[in-house]
Design a protein around this motif. Structure first.
Motif, PDB file in Angstrom:
ATOM      1  N   PHE A  53       0.837  -1.203   0.000  1.00  0.00           N
ATOM      2  CA  PHE A  53       0.000   0.000   0.000  1.00  0.00           C
ATOM      3  C   PHE A  53       0.872   1.253   0.000  1.00  0.00           C
ATOM      4  N   LEU A  54       1.887   1.270   0.845  1.00  0.00           N
ATOM      5  CA  LEU A  54       2.751   2.447   0.909  1.00  0.00           C
ATOM      6  C   LEU A  54       3.524   2.654  -0.395  1.00  0.00           C
ATOM      7  N   LEU A  55       3.995   1.564  -0.988  1.00  0.00           N
ATOM      8  CA  LEU A  55       4.684   1.688  -2.280  1.00  0.00           C
ATOM      9  C   LEU A  55       3.730   2.169  -3.367  1.00  0.00           C
ATOM     10  N   ASP A  56       2.509   1.646  -3.354  1.00  0.00           N
ATOM     11  CA  ASP A  56       1.518   2.039  -4.351  1.00  0.00           C
ATOM     12  C   ASP A  56       1.134   3.504  -4.188  1.00  0.00           C
ATOM     13  N   ALA A  57       0.984   3.948  -2.940  1.00  0.00           N
ATOM     14  CA  ALA A  57       0.549   5.317  -2.673  1.00  0.00           C
ATOM     15  C   ALA A  57       1.648   6.339  -2.942  1.00  0.00           C
ATOM     16  N   THR A  58       2.900   5.916  -3.003  1.00  0.00           N
ATOM     17  CA  THR A  58       3.983   6.869  -3.239  1.00  0.00           C
ATOM     18  C   THR A  58       4.587   6.661  -4.629  1.00  0.00           C
ATOM     19  N   MET A  61       1.900   6.160  -7.538  1.00  0.00           N
ATOM     20  CA  MET A  61       1.253   7.392  -7.994  1.00  0.00           C
ATOM     21  C   MET A  61       2.212   8.251  -8.815  1.00  0.00           C
ATOM     22  N   LEU A  62       3.472   8.258  -8.441  1.00  0.00           N
ATOM     23  CA  LEU A  62       4.461   9.007  -9.217  1.00  0.00           C
ATOM     24  C   LEU A  62       4.616   8.414 -10.623  1.00  0.00           C
ATOM     25  N   LEU A  63       4.689   7.097 -10.712  1.00  0.00           N
ATOM     26  CA  LEU A  63       4.806   6.448 -12.020  1.00  0.00           C
ATOM     27  C   LEU A  63       3.559   6.674 -12.870  1.00  0.00           C
ATOM     28  N   ILE A  64       2.385   6.605 -12.252  1.00  0.00           N
ATOM     29  CA  ILE A  64       1.140   6.860 -12.989  1.00  0.00           C
ATOM     30  C   ILE A  64       1.122   8.298 -13.508  1.00  0.00           C
ATOM     31  N   TYR A  65       1.520   9.250 -12.660  1.00  0.00           N
ATOM     32  CA  TYR A  65       1.557  10.656 -13.068  1.00  0.00           C
ATOM     33  C   TYR A  65       2.486  10.855 -14.267  1.00  0.00           C
TER      34      TYR A  65
END
Length: 89
Positions: A53-58, A61-65
């Motif tokens: 969750f922490l990796l996904d939330a940080t 999200m950066l990779l998606i952006y």
């Protein structure tokens, strides 16, 4: 959640379903990845979930952006109107 949106800005059912189904598919993927990884590593599934969750939330999200910005730039450059993000027709 749909009924919490202001009535004049409320998304149609089809668009709301498409948006929320992406979230549900992502949560299912994370769940099954955690179950699989906990069998491989013999770690507690809850601690793996927190790490994921922490990796996904940080980082996620950066990779998606970055990915959305890159694809949006290509779409604008090539003038592919049907591939614009957020434009459902």
């Amino acid at each position: 959640k749909r009924f919490r949106e202001p009535k004049h800005e409320r998304r149609p059912w089809k668009i709301w379903f498409l948006d929320t189904s992406k979230q549900a598919i992502g949560m299912l993927f994370i769940h099954f990845a955690n179950v699989y990884l906990s069998d491989l590593t013999e770690e507690d599934p809850c601690s793996l979930y927190l790490i994921n969750f922490l990796l996904d939330a940080t980082l996620g999200m950066l990779l998606i952006y970055i990915g959305i910005r890159a694809v949006s730039s290509i779409v604008e450059w090539q003038q592919w109107d049907t591939l614009r993000f957020g434009e459902y027709g």
